[in-house]
Structure formats: structure tokens, C-alpha cells
Design a protein around this motif. Structure first.
Motif, PDB file in Angstrom:
ATOM      1  N   THR A  54      -2.153   6.619   2.309  1.00 49.48           N
ATOM      2  CA  THR A  54      -1.479   5.351   2.081  1.00 49.48           C
ATOM      3  C   THR A  54      -0.081   5.331   2.679  1.00 49.48           C
ATOM      4  OG1 THR A  54      -0.452   6.006   0.001  1.00 49.48           O
ATOM      5  CG2 THR A  54      -2.718   5.232  -0.105  1.00 49.48           C
ATOM      6  N   ASP A  55       0.562   4.159   2.563  1.00 48.77           N
ATOM      7  CA  ASP A  55       1.935   4.015   3.050  1.00 48.77           C
ATOM      8  C   ASP A  55       2.949   4.104   1.910  1.00 48.77           C
ATOM      9  OD1 ASP A  55       1.246   1.705   1.782  1.00 48.77           O
ATOM     10  OD2 ASP A  55       1.972   0.342   3.331  1.00 48.77           O
ATOM     11  N   ILE A  56       2.541   4.763   0.819  1.00 46.66           N
ATOM     12  CA  ILE A  56       3.450   4.949  -0.314  1.00 46.66           C
ATOM     13  C   ILE A  56       4.186   6.276  -0.114  1.00 46.66           C
ATOM     14  CG2 ILE A  56       3.651   5.034  -2.816  1.00 46.66           C
ATOM     15  CD1 ILE A  56       0.812   3.857  -2.948  1.00 46.66           C
ATOM     16  N   PRO A 206      12.541   3.603  -0.677  1.00 46.23           N
ATOM     17  CA  PRO A 206      12.682   2.175  -0.378  1.00 46.23           C
ATOM     18  C   PRO A 206      12.093   1.830   0.996  1.00 46.23           C
ATOM     19  CG  PRO A 206      14.768   3.093  -1.172  1.00 46.23           C
ATOM     20  CD  PRO A 206      13.856   4.249  -0.872  1.00 46.23           C
ATOM     21  N   ASN A 207      10.852   1.387   1.016  1.00 49.46           N
ATOM     22  CA  ASN A 207      10.186   0.967   2.247  1.00 49.46           C
ATOM     23  C   ASN A 207       9.386  -0.294   1.953  1.00 49.46           C
ATOM     24  OD1 ASN A 207       8.068   1.962   0.747  1.00 49.46           O
ATOM     25  ND2 ASN A 207       7.335   3.393   2.275  1.00 49.46           N
ATOM     26  N   GLY A 208       8.461  -0.654   2.836  1.00 53.92           N
ATOM     27  CA  GLY A 208       7.685  -1.874   2.644  1.00 53.92           C
ATOM     28  C   GLY A 208       6.927  -1.873   1.335  1.00 53.92           C
ATOM     29  N   TYR A 209       6.329  -0.741   0.974  1.00 55.18           N
ATOM     30  CA  TYR A 209       5.602  -0.650  -0.288  1.00 55.18           C
ATOM     31  C   TYR A 209       6.537  -0.879  -1.469  1.00 55.18           C
ATOM     32  CZ  TYR A 209       2.803   1.167  -4.123  1.00 55.18           C
ATOM     33  OH  TYR A 209       2.133   1.297  -5.311  1.00 55.18           O
ATOM     34  N   TYR A 210       7.667  -0.194  -1.456  1.00 56.72           N
ATOM     35  CA  TYR A 210       8.649  -0.287  -2.537  1.00 56.72           C
ATOM     36  C   TYR A 210       9.108  -1.732  -2.739  1.00 56.72           C
ATOM     37  CZ  TYR A 210      13.300   0.314  -4.723  1.00 56.72           C
ATOM     38  OH  TYR A 210      14.404   0.214  -5.532  1.00 56.72           O
ATOM     39  N   GLN A 297       0.312  -4.171   2.449  1.00 59.29           N
ATOM     40  CA  GLN A 297      -0.952  -4.627   1.874  1.00 59.29           C
ATOM     41  C   GLN A 297      -1.477  -3.635   0.836  1.00 59.29           C
ATOM     42  OE1 GLN A 297      -2.307  -7.633   2.104  1.00 59.29           O
ATOM     43  NE2 GLN A 297      -0.485  -8.131   3.325  1.00 59.29           N
ATOM     44  N   THR A 298      -1.052  -2.373   0.939  1.00 56.78           N
ATOM     45  CA  THR A 298      -1.413  -1.396  -0.089  1.00 56.78           C
ATOM     46  C   THR A 298      -0.826  -1.816  -1.429  1.00 56.78           C
ATOM     47  OG1 THR A 298      -1.437   0.396   1.538  1.00 56.78           O
ATOM     48  CG2 THR A 298      -1.286   1.024  -0.777  1.00 56.78           C
TER      49      THR A 298
END
Length: 351
Positions: A54-56, A206-210, A297-298
Motif C-alpha cells: 500500500t501507499d501507507i 504526512p502524505n496523500g494517505y495521511y 484511493q487506499t
């Protein structure tokens, strides 16, 4: 995206970390582990690495005093040199043992690995891996003889379910590195965070998921706490706001607050109320809030179950409203003394 297809496992050590609070033992290896053949090695690596997709991402909270044992300090030392790999792995195992005090934490094998040339979101880097197996399962073994079969059973590890894992990538060192974490045995609330917080001392990066997760949480809280019948907002309007918010994140690659206000909130009074709620929510939860970010989207998929548009009518009916709120009417029947919903539709499908 994490890709280990080019990676090489250069160092590997196994220890056993019991539950210290229950008096279980800590057993430390003095030598590196040697795989007996390539099949076993590939199986172990598949077990360790497959879940990380994932992108987490996470990061260490901050620099820990060098005199104290920490995963952050050990990882930094291992990235600098592997000459003391076994001793470093022992220190990390001891640190994990010291955090294993809750009676519901299971003991298990603890593995420390070093990988060369992992690919993370297009960047080639090294990684340190920390993994723990806590659960054993019973397996049947079937043996074929000349004209008969024999069946036996044994306990072992299910290679399709990694209990706990962490990959520390040698990226973004100044901001606490880049981590990916797996924890599938965290259902018990009392000891759910011992792997992430007590052992790793890590927080979401702190990224897109966050940012996506935080804004979805904010939107849901706004609907549930502000858009209520106590504030003269009926359930249908609350559901409409939830639907518009969910649709926005599903359809967008990038988030922009002005666009969100225009497409989802629409009314000036609602925009003002949301801004006030968001400021309070951000301060209360100690979050970093920005007005533009890449939509994950995750995060959308993980939080979609909390954004379902469900109207619960007493204990008799649930109405799922996915769209077209103009096809729904709400009223009060004076004769029966009951509220009602009227639904309009074109086609009926049998479930």
C-alpha cells in the motif's frame, strides 16, 4: 509501490521474544541464520514481503537518546554499517522484549533482516526489516506409500498471513525515515498499539494517505456532529452531504479545498460551519491540515465503510441511499402519527 524483485537479502538473524510480563524467556542467537536451500529462502521472503503493497507510510516520531535502545537508533546504525549486525539485532530484540508486558501479547520468533536494492515509489534504496510470528496453525501432512496413505499433523506458520512486520527504508532520514508497517494481530484494544507505538515509536507519515484519511474523518465528524436533527438538519440532508463527499474523493486524483467547498458544501452557511469545525477538529486531534494534496484511493477504500449512506428507521428498516436524493421524500403521516420516507425509482432488481 514497494518492489523487492531486484533486492538481495544480505543479513538475517532469528531470535525468540517471549512475553516478559508473563515470565517467558528471551532467547538470542549468537550467529546469523543460514538458509539450507533457495526454496526455503524464497518462501520466507515471500512470507515477509508480500503484504507490503500500500501507499501507507510511517515515520519515527523523533530522535531517541543514543543511550536508549530504539528501533530508530538501531536502523540508523545498520544503514551506516553491518559489521555489528548480530549485536544490533539482539538489542532490538531486547527492546521488543521490554515492551512485551501486556498478558495478551503473544511470544514468538523475531527476525531482523537487511535488504539491498529495494525499489520504493521509484527510488532504489536499502531497507531493514523487523518481523515477528505470533500464531501457529495445525497442518495435515499426507504421505503416499506403495498402495496406501498415511496422515500426520504438525504445527507451523501460515505463510499467507504475516503477524507483524516493519520495513525501514533508507529514505527521508531527516524526517524520521520512511516506514511500512504490518500488524494483523491488533484487535485487542489494550495491546493493539504496542508494535507501532511502544516498540517502533512510529506515526503515520504526512502524505496523500495521511491527508486523505484526515479529511474524510473530518467530513464524517462534521456530518455526524453538526448536521444533526438537533441542529434542524434532517437525516436525508446529512446522507446527501456524505454521498457528495464520498463521490468527490472517488472521482478526484487531487484534492483542492475550494473545489470541495464548491462541489460538496455549496451553501455559504455550510462552508462557514465546516471551516469552523475543521479548525477545531484539527487542533483537537493534533493533525496537520493542508488545502491541496494528492488523493489516496487506499485511504478512500479503507474509510468507505464509515461513509455509507444508511438511514436506520427504528429497528425495522435500513435505507441505503447511494445517490439521487431528489427521488426521496420525507414526511409525517398525521393519521398514523408516524414519520415516513417515500422512494421513487425506475427499475426494480431482485437481490
Amino acid at each position: 509501490m514497494i518492489d523487492f524483485s531486484r533486492a538481495q537479502l544480505t543479513h538475517f538473524c532469528v531470535h525468540f521474544v517471549g512475553n516478559k510480563g508473563l515470565g517467558e524467556e528471551l532467547t538470542l542467537s549468537d550467529t546469523a541464520f543460514e538458509f539450507k536451500d533457495d526454496f526455503v529462502k524464497e518462501t520466507v521472503l515471500r512470507y515477509f514481503l508480500t503484504p507490503f503493497k500500500t501507499d501507507i507510510y510511517y515515520q519515527f516520531k523523533g530522535k531517541v537518546d543514543v543511550s536508549l535502545a530504539s528501533v530508530a537508533n538501531a536502523s540508523e546504525d545498520l544503514f551506516s554499517s553491518r559489521s555489528e549486525f548480530i549485536e544490533q539485532s539482539k538489542q532490538v530484540a531486547q527492546h521488543l522484549y521490554n515492551q512485551s508486558m501486556h498478558p495478551k501479547i503473544n511470544g514468538g520468533e523475531f527476525y531482523v533482516c537487511y535488504f539491498k536494492d529495494a525499489m520504493v515509489d521509484g527510488e532504489l534504496t536499502d531497507a531493514v526489516g523487523y518481523f515477528k510470528t505470533e500464531n501457529k496453525e495445525t497442518y495435515l501432512k499426507v504421505y503416499q506409500h506403495v498402495d496406501a496413505f498415511d496422515i500426520d499433523c504438525d504445527n507451523g506458520i501460515n505463510i499467507n498471513k504475516l503477524d507483524k512486520g516493519c520495513l525501514v527504508f533508507n529514505l527521508d532520514k531527516k524526517n524520521g525515515y520512511k516506514l511500512s508497517i504490518i500488524d494483523t494481530n491488533n484487535r485487542n484494544a489494550e495491546c493493539a498499539l504496542y508494535w507501532q507505538e511502544d516498540f517502533l515509536n512510529a506515526v503515520i507519515k504526512p502524505n496523500g494517505y495521511y491527508h486523505t484519511k484526515n479529511f474524510i474523518d473530518t467530513s464524517r465528524g462534521f456530518c455526524e456532529e453538526i448536521l444533526t436533527e438537533a441542529n434542524n438538519v434532517n437525516k436525508q440532508d446529512q446522507m446527501m452531504m456524505l454521498n457528495r463527499s464520498t463521490s468527490y474523493f472517488k472521482e478526484k486524483d487531487k484534492f483542492n479545498l475550494k473545489d470541495f467547498e464548491k462541489e460538496v458544501l455549496v451553501e455559504p452557511e455550510l462552508i462557514g460551519a465546516f471551516k469552523e469545525y475543521r479548525n477545531d477538529f484539527t487542533k483537537k486531534m493534533d493533525l496537520t491540515a493542508i488545502d491541496e494534496f494528492d488523493v489516496s484511493q487506499t485511504a478512500v477504500k479503507k474509510n468507505q465503510k464509515y461513509m455509507r449512506s444508511v438511514v436506520k428507521l427504528d429497528k425495522n428498516f435500513h435505507i441505503y441511499i447511494h445517490a439521487r436524493h431528489d427521488y426521496v421524500e420525507r414526511g409525517f403521516d398525521e393519521e398514523k402519527g408516524l414519520k415516513y420516507y417515500k422512494l421513487f425509482y425506475i427499475n426494480e432488481e431482485q437481490g
